[in-house]
Structures are given as structure tokens and as C-alpha cells.
Design an enzyme around this catalytic site. Structure first.
Site, mmCIF file in Angstrom:
data_model
loop_
_atom_site.group_PDB
_atom_site.id
_atom_site.type_symbol
_atom_site.label_atom_id
_atom_site.label_comp_id
_atom_site.label_asym_id
_atom_site.label_seq_id
_atom_site.Cartn_x
_atom_site.Cartn_y
_atom_site.Cartn_z
ATOM 1 N N GLY A 17 -70.678 59.604 -11.703
ATOM 2 C CA GLY A 17 -71.563 58.848 -12.582
ATOM 3 C C GLY A 17 -72.997 59.361 -12.640
ATOM 4 O O GLY A 17 -73.257 60.541 -12.907
ATOM 5 N N TYR A 150 -75.435 41.605 -5.725
ATOM 6 C CA TYR A 150 -75.807 42.948 -6.215
ATOM 7 C C TYR A 150 -77.259 42.944 -6.683
ATOM 8 O O TYR A 150 -78.045 43.830 -6.328
ATOM 9 C CB TYR A 150 -74.878 43.337 -7.363
ATOM 10 C CG TYR A 150 -75.252 44.627 -8.053
ATOM 11 C CD1 TYR A 150 -75.084 45.853 -7.413
ATOM 12 C CD2 TYR A 150 -75.773 44.613 -9.357
ATOM 13 C CE1 TYR A 150 -75.428 47.037 -8.065
ATOM 14 C CE2 TYR A 150 -76.109 45.791 -9.995
ATOM 15 C CZ TYR A 150 -75.940 47.005 -9.352
ATOM 16 O OH TYR A 150 -76.280 48.174 -9.973
HETATM 17 P P1 NAP Z 1 -70.255 55.243 -9.741
HETATM 18 O O1 NAP Z 1 -69.853 56.299 -10.681
HETATM 19 O O2 NAP Z 1 -69.258 54.268 -9.247
HETATM 20 O O3 NAP Z 1 -70.994 55.930 -8.504
HETATM 21 C C1 NAP Z 1 -71.219 55.257 -7.302
HETATM 22 C C2 NAP Z 1 -71.456 56.311 -6.261
HETATM 23 O O4 NAP Z 1 -71.763 55.703 -5.002
HETATM 24 C C3 NAP Z 1 -70.231 57.199 -6.044
HETATM 25 O O5 NAP Z 1 -70.667 58.542 -5.957
HETATM 26 C C4 NAP Z 1 -69.701 56.743 -4.700
HETATM 27 O O6 NAP Z 1 -69.027 57.802 -4.049
HETATM 28 C C5 NAP Z 1 -71.004 56.360 -4.001
HETATM 29 N N1 NAP Z 1 -70.826 55.458 -2.876
HETATM 30 C C6 NAP Z 1 -70.381 54.172 -2.898
HETATM 31 N N2 NAP Z 1 -70.329 53.686 -1.641
HETATM 32 C C7 NAP Z 1 -70.769 54.686 -0.826
HETATM 33 C C8 NAP Z 1 -70.936 54.806 0.563
HETATM 34 N N3 NAP Z 1 -70.648 53.791 1.402
HETATM 35 N N4 NAP Z 1 -71.392 55.976 1.072
HETATM 36 C C9 NAP Z 1 -71.686 57.018 0.246
HETATM 37 N N5 NAP Z 1 -71.548 56.965 -1.077
HETATM 38 C C10 NAP Z 1 -71.081 55.804 -1.603
HETATM 39 O O7 NAP Z 1 -71.397 54.337 -10.392
HETATM 40 P P2 NAP Z 1 -72.793 54.705 -11.072
HETATM 41 O O8 NAP Z 1 -72.871 53.883 -12.267
HETATM 42 O O9 NAP Z 1 -73.007 56.148 -11.145
HETATM 43 O O10 NAP Z 1 -73.804 54.085 -9.992
HETATM 44 C C11 NAP Z 1 -74.793 54.864 -9.350
HETATM 45 C C12 NAP Z 1 -75.962 53.967 -8.989
HETATM 46 O O11 NAP Z 1 -76.542 53.456 -10.194
HETATM 47 C C13 NAP Z 1 -75.593 52.754 -8.153
HETATM 48 O O12 NAP Z 1 -76.581 52.551 -7.176
HETATM 49 C C14 NAP Z 1 -75.594 51.622 -9.156
HETATM 50 O O13 NAP Z 1 -75.865 50.380 -8.566
HETATM 51 C C15 NAP Z 1 -76.709 52.067 -10.072
HETATM 52 N N6 NAP Z 1 -76.664 51.458 -11.399
HETATM 53 C C16 NAP Z 1 -75.626 51.698 -12.242
HETATM 54 C C17 NAP Z 1 -75.623 51.109 -13.499
HETATM 55 C C18 NAP Z 1 -74.517 51.334 -14.505
HETATM 56 O O14 NAP Z 1 -74.493 50.636 -15.513
HETATM 57 N N7 NAP Z 1 -73.606 52.263 -14.306
HETATM 58 C C19 NAP Z 1 -76.676 50.263 -13.884
HETATM 59 C C20 NAP Z 1 -77.710 50.052 -13.000
HETATM 60 C C21 NAP Z 1 -77.706 50.654 -11.753
HETATM 61 P P3 NAP Z 1 -67.748 57.531 -3.073
HETATM 62 O O15 NAP Z 1 -66.960 56.411 -3.681
HETATM 63 O O16 NAP Z 1 -67.031 58.834 -3.036
HETATM 64 O O17 NAP Z 1 -68.334 57.162 -1.758
#
Ligand code: NAP
Length: 243
Positions: A17, A150
Site C-alpha cells: 500500500g 484506530y
Molecule cells: P496496508 O496495505 O494494509 O499496509 C499496512 C502495512 O503495515 C503492511 O505493510 C503491513 O505489513 C504492515 N504491518 C502491519 N502490522 C505490522 C506489524 N506488526 N509489524 C510490521 N509491519 C506491520 O495499508 P495502507 O493503507 O498502506 O496503510 C499504511 C498506513 O497508512 C497505516 O498506518 C494506515 O493506518 C495509514 N492510513 C491508511 C489509509 C487508507 O485509506 N489506506 C488512510 C489513512 C491512514 P505486514 O502485514 O507484512 O506486516
């Protein structure tokens, strides 16, 4: 001219992501990028996709020994660190009535505790001119039914950025928060078309964001382009928090 030539960057959650898009962009800009995440297969895919300037170190940000191994590897291979982006995070649906202690602990363990101790280790090898980009969320600033834990965890991220800005400025390290709105990443895979449409209608720009659009903003906060920006929160949300 490349914006991150000669810089070393660590990106947690760099195998998926938003973190993956940031890793890809930083590598294109000449940085030596280290990505981490728990799933080795996704790390391997990310390394293949990025194609160069990138190394993967498998690990869980909630495990102290994994964080030590990550930063020991960075020190051994790159000799120091210029940029940290904390993108690892989880978002579980849980209205107040059904929220369990396990749900609360898991969210804060990854989104807050993991982030804090990642930053603590990173600054030990960061030099003056360093930049830290904490991935927060617009959820930290608005009410978000079903996502109270969250949202609170992301408000904590934003709060740490304020304090660390003051604590780390004397060492020449800038800290900023990057707060995305709805971005089309694997985090959204389980979201129904109906919910997507509802969200889209609430966004002034009338679409979800792309991970690449968040990566552009991360590049700004991580590079010298933002040399006088510290303690800020940059919303990448198509105007959603303003509507
Ligand atoms: P994503 O594709 O699900 O990515 C989440 C990432 O976090 C994955 O690389 C996952 O890798 C890693 N992760 C989760 N638990 C972990 C752990 N215990 N140790 C190490 N790595 C861990 O989602 P994303 O949308 O890119 O989210 C990235 C960030 O953006 C997050 O902090 C999220 O809260 C924030 N965000 C996203 C959105 C949205 O709409 N997508 C909006 C606002 C904020 P593994 O599973 O391999 O560990």
C-alpha cells in the site's frame, strides 16, 4: 536532480500500500531504502517491483528483537540513517459496545507502541538533517463510527509528532505527520462497493486517493524541499476533513 541521492531511508510497512508506494518513490529519487513488514512473500514482491536501491528486513514492529535486527542491519549496511517513515498500521472495525481489551491492545501495540520504539531506535543513528514522517490518518482528527480505537491511536501518533518536534529539533531532526484520507490500498480490499461510494461522496474531489499521491507528499516531507516544515500535519485526503 534526484531529491534523495545519498540518503538512507527506513520505511516500516514498506511491503504494501502506502509504504510500498513511498519506498518505490524514494528509491526512484536515489535513496538507499530499507523496508520492513511481517510477511516475507510481500517483502520479496516489493523488492522485485522496486527493482533496485532497496533491501528488505522481515520483522514485526511490536517485537523489540525485530526492531533491533532491523536497525543493526541498517547500521551495518548503510552506516547511518537519514529518513524514517512509519507506515505500518492496522485498522480494525470495532464499535464501542463490542470493543474488547484484545482489540484495543492490538491496535495500540502496532499503531502506537510499535511506532514509538521504531522512532526511538531510528534517532540513535540519525544525523543532523534527518527527517521523520509518521503516517497518521484523518481519523485522528474526526469522529469515525466503528473505528474509535484506530482513530485514537492515530491521534496519539499526531501528538507524538508535536513533542518529538520539540525534543529532536536541537539535534537537527524534523518530525512531521502525513495524514491520508481514504486511499485505495489493500487496507480497503474488504470494503464493500456501497461503503466506497458513501466515502467517495463525502470527498470534495469525489474519488479515493492513490498510494502514489501519498508518496509524493512523503517525498516532500522527507526531503530538503520541506526544510522549514516541522511538527506539521499534512492531510492527503481530497479535502475530506474540510467538508
Ligand atoms: P496496508 O496495505 O494494509 O499496509 C499496512 C502495512 O503495515 C503492511 O505493510 C503491513 O505489513 C504492515 N504491518 C502491519 N502490522 C505490522 C506489524 N506488526 N509489524 C510490521 N509491519 C506491520 O495499508 P495502507 O493503507 O498502506 O496503510 C499504511 C498506513 O497508512 C497505516 O498506518 C494506515 O493506518 C495509514 N492510513 C491508511 C489509509 C487508507 O485509506 N489506506 C488512510 C489513512 C491512514 P505486514 O502485514 O507484512 O506486516
Amino acid at each position: 536532480m534526484l531529491k534523495l541521492e545519498g540518503k538512507t531511508a527506513v520505511i516500516t510497512g514498506g511491503n504494501s500500500g502506502i509504504g510500498l508506494a513511498i519506498a518505490q518513490r524514494f528509491a526512484q529519487e536515489g535513496a538507499h531504502v530499507f523496508i520492513t513488514g511481517r510477511r516475507q512473500a510481500q517483502l520479496d514482491e516489493a523488492v522485485a517491483l522496486i527493482g533496485g536501491h532497496v533491501e528488505a528486513v522481515q520483522g514485526d514492529v511490536t517485537q523489540a528483537s525485530d526492531l533491533d535486527r532491523l536497525f543493526d542491519t541498517v547500521k551495518a549496511k548503510a552506516g547511518g540513517l537519514d529518513i524514517l517513515v512509519t507506515s505500518s498500521g492496522i485498522a480494525e472495525f470495532s464499535p464501542l459496545d463490542s470493543t474488547t481489551e484484545d482489540h484495543f491492545d492490538k491496535a495500540f501495540d502496532v499503531n502506537v507502541r510499535g511506532m514509538v520504539f521504531t522512532v526511538q531506535r531510528a534517532v540513535q543513528q540519525m544525523v543532523s538533517g534527518g527527517a521523520i514522517v509518521l503516517v497518521g490518518s484523518i481519523a485522528g482528527s474526526v469522529g469515525n463510527p466503528g473505528y474509535g480505537t484506530y482513530s485514537a491511536s492515530k491521534a496519539a501518533v499526531r501528538s507524538y509528532a508535536r513533542t518529538w518536534t520539540c525534543e529532536l529539533a536541537p539535534r537537527g531532526i524534523r518530525v512531521n505527520t502525513l495524514s491520508p484520507g481514504p486511499i485505495d490500498t489493500p487496507m480497503f480490499d474488504g470494503v464493500s462497493d456501497e461503503v466506497r461510494l458513501t466515502l467517495t461522496n463525502r470527498i470534495p474531489l469525489k474519488r479515493l486517493g492513490r498510494p502514489e499521491e501519498v508518496a509524493t507528499a512523503a517525498l516532500f516531507l522527507a526531503s530538503a524541499d520541506s526544510s522549514y516544515v516541522a511538527g506539521a500535519e499534512l492531510f492527503i485526503d481530497g479535502g475530506m476533513t474540510q467538508s
